[in-house]
Write a protein that holds these residues in place. Structure first.
Motif, PDB file in Angstrom:
ATOM      1  N   VAL A  26     -21.890 -60.648  57.004  1.00 23.52           N
ATOM      2  CA  VAL A  26     -22.064 -61.768  55.446  1.00 23.52           C
ATOM      3  C   VAL A  26     -20.640 -62.049  55.059  1.00 23.52           C
ATOM      4  O   VAL A  26     -19.911 -62.383  54.714  1.00 23.52           O
ATOM      5  N   VAL A  74     -17.205 -63.050  57.359  1.00 21.37           N
ATOM      6  CA  VAL A  74     -17.420 -64.163  57.167  1.00 21.37           C
ATOM      7  C   VAL A  74     -17.563 -64.873  55.496  1.00 21.37           C
ATOM      8  O   VAL A  74     -16.636 -66.360  55.214  1.00 21.37           O
ATOM      9  N   ALA A  75     -17.135 -63.687  54.830  1.00 21.44           N
ATOM     10  CA  ALA A  75     -17.137 -64.981  53.407  1.00 21.44           C
ATOM     11  C   ALA A  75     -15.890 -64.769  53.266  1.00 21.44           C
ATOM     12  O   ALA A  75     -15.715 -66.548  52.627  1.00 21.44           O
ATOM     13  N   VAL A  95     -14.261 -67.897  54.920  1.00 26.29           N
ATOM     14  CA  VAL A  95     -14.720 -68.727  54.886  1.00 26.29           C
ATOM     15  C   VAL A  95     -15.439 -69.489  53.974  1.00 26.29           C
ATOM     16  O   VAL A  95     -15.286 -70.831  53.810  1.00 26.29           O
ATOM     17  N   ARG A  96     -16.317 -69.048  53.379  1.00 32.82           N
ATOM     18  CA  ARG A  96     -17.269 -69.168  52.225  1.00 32.82           C
ATOM     19  C   ARG A  96     -16.256 -69.535  51.194  1.00 32.82           C
ATOM     20  O   ARG A  96     -16.645 -70.347  50.485  1.00 32.82           O
ATOM     21  N   GLN A 126     -21.613 -74.543  52.146  1.00 28.60           N
ATOM     22  CA  GLN A 126     -21.210 -73.076  52.194  1.00 28.60           C
ATOM     23  C   GLN A 126     -21.702 -72.718  52.434  1.00 28.60           C
ATOM     24  O   GLN A 126     -21.349 -71.065  53.739  1.00 28.60           O
ATOM     25  N   PRO A 128     -20.660 -70.355  57.064  1.00 31.24           N
ATOM     26  CA  PRO A 128     -20.927 -69.324  57.696  1.00 31.24           C
ATOM     27  C   PRO A 128     -22.185 -68.877  58.561  1.00 31.24           C
ATOM     28  O   PRO A 128     -21.358 -68.017  59.271  1.00 31.24           O
ATOM     29  N   ILE A 160     -21.167 -69.909  62.387  1.00 28.87           N
ATOM     30  CA  ILE A 160     -20.353 -68.764  63.060  1.00 28.87           C
ATOM     31  C   ILE A 160     -21.096 -67.904  63.202  1.00 28.87           C
ATOM     32  O   ILE A 160     -20.666 -67.075  64.538  1.00 28.87           O
ATOM     33  N   CYS A 211     -26.760 -65.174  53.038  1.00 34.70           N
ATOM     34  CA  CYS A 211     -25.712 -66.461  52.807  1.00 34.70           C
ATOM     35  C   CYS A 211     -26.224 -66.856  51.737  1.00 34.70           C
ATOM     36  O   CYS A 211     -25.242 -67.709  51.569  1.00 34.70           O
ATOM     37  N   ARG A 268     -14.158 -55.964  55.621  1.00 31.46           N
ATOM     38  CA  ARG A 268     -13.333 -57.199  56.605  1.00 31.46           C
ATOM     39  C   ARG A 268     -12.441 -57.468  56.932  1.00 31.46           C
ATOM     40  O   ARG A 268     -12.290 -57.245  58.225  1.00 31.46           O
TER      41      ARG A 268
END
Length: 347
Positions: free
Chosen positions: A43, A46-47, A49-50, A63, A67, A70, A162, A194
């Motif tokens: 999570v 892919v933060a 992306v959100r 939102q 993610p 993906i 998410c 990340r």
């Protein structure tokens, strides 16, 4: 009467005892903790992306969905490739029984020519069961089924995290007033994790592609399987490269002989040295914030606690422990310097 300060030795012993109890407790529930941490790390990965979708004023459901999809698609793709490849490996391994026996026989001759005892090799040759390799492959398939069961839990946790991510971000932002140091430490943990994951994934993919190309040129069977293995072991610090090298090298020995095995080892070493030693440090920089010694100790510790998944998550887990225990405490700058291997900066 004034309170007597506790002896430092007592504080250290109590701290060590508490750490041991906590680690053994985590080990007992590793089947739950492992998937939870993996879902958290995914999570975090892919933060951005959100955040990008939120900046674009995308609907809340989008939102969450983008993610989540993906991560799920990446996980399913890797599991699918591993499933197909291991099934191929299951049918392929028994055909190398004769080659294995020939290698043992040649090793016996070499040992005898140097006047060395070959009792161990003789016992290995007599004990060799043609179905042993098939049994190993079947064990791998059994482990894969277990991984698929864990994958369902990971996917459920991913969906829950998410869904909660937007609210969690707001809660952390609101907590800056009262728990500023802790929130800052957690934000730094997310940032470092990340960056570590993104850079490691990019270079892991580069390594995997180059390994697959090299193995294909050398006609080593199942190059795609060994490429995926190289990508996964790229997240294991220090010893991941060796773990990813051994299976294709041994298969190259059985399939093409010593020369092919040596060429595979040379190709892997060259690719790893160029990407991991020369290029990767320039992009990763100080993102991890752990010294070489602490990185290796993290690998040993988290593998003991969580098993193979702990080896893959060793760096993120250590970064989380650092955020909660060290970075959240303003008086622990010396400890931060100790685990990072860098002198603290004044001011």
């Amino acid at each position: 009467m004034r309170d007597q300060p506790l002896p430092r030795a007592l504080i250290i012993l109590v701290g060590i005892a508490g750490a041991v109890v906590a680690l053994f407790g985590l080990r007992e529930v590793s089947s739950i903790i492992g998937p939870v941490v993996l879902a958290l790390v995914l999570v975090i990965a892919v933060a951005p992306v959100r955040s990008w979708l939120a900046a674009k004023k995308a609907p809340a459901w989008l939102q969450v969905a983008v993610p989540f999809l993906i991560v799920v698609m990446v996980l399913l793709a890797m599991v699918g490739i591993l499933t197909i490849s291991i099934m191929q490996l299951t049918s392929l391994l028994p055909s190398y029984t004769e080659q294995f026996q020939q290698l043992l026989a040649e090793a016996q001759k070499q040992a005898a020519s140097y006047g060395l005892s070959n009792d161990v090799l003789s016992r290995a040759l007599r004990a060799f069961d043609p179905g042993a390799l098939l049994g190993v492959a079947q064990t791998l398939l059994g482990s894969l089924v277990g991984a698929l069961t864990g994958l369902f839990l990971i996917v459920v946790l991913l969906l829950a995290m998410c869904l909660d991510a937007p609210v969690t971000a707001k809660i952390l932002a609101a907590g800056m007033r009262n728990r500023g140091q802790l929130v800052t430490a957690l934000a730094m943990f997310a940032h470092k994790t990340r960056r570590y994951l993104i850079v490691s994934t990019i270079f892991g993919l580069l390594n995997a592609v180059l390994d697959v190309i090299a193995l294909s040129i050398l006609d080593v069977p199942l190059p795609l399987l060994w490429g995926v293995l190289a990508l996964i072991t790229n997240y294991i610090p220090n010893v991941g490269f060796v773990i990813g090298l051994l299976p294709p090298a041994m298969l190259a020995l059985l399939d093409g002989g010593v020369k092919t095995m040596v060429l595979v080892i040379i190709a892997y070493v060259v690719i790893n040295v160029v990407t991991q030693s020369f290029i990767l440090p320039k992009f990763l920089g100080d993102a991890v914030g752990l010294s070489t010694t602490m990185t290796f100790m993290s690998l040993l510790l988290w593998t003991f606690v969580l098993g193979p998944l702990g080896a893959i998550l060793a760096i993120p887990l250590s970064l989380l422990a650092r955020a909660l225990l060290i970075d959240s405490d303003p008086s622990a700058k010396w400890a931060a310097a100790l685990v990072s291997g860098k002198l603290p900066q004044d001011g």
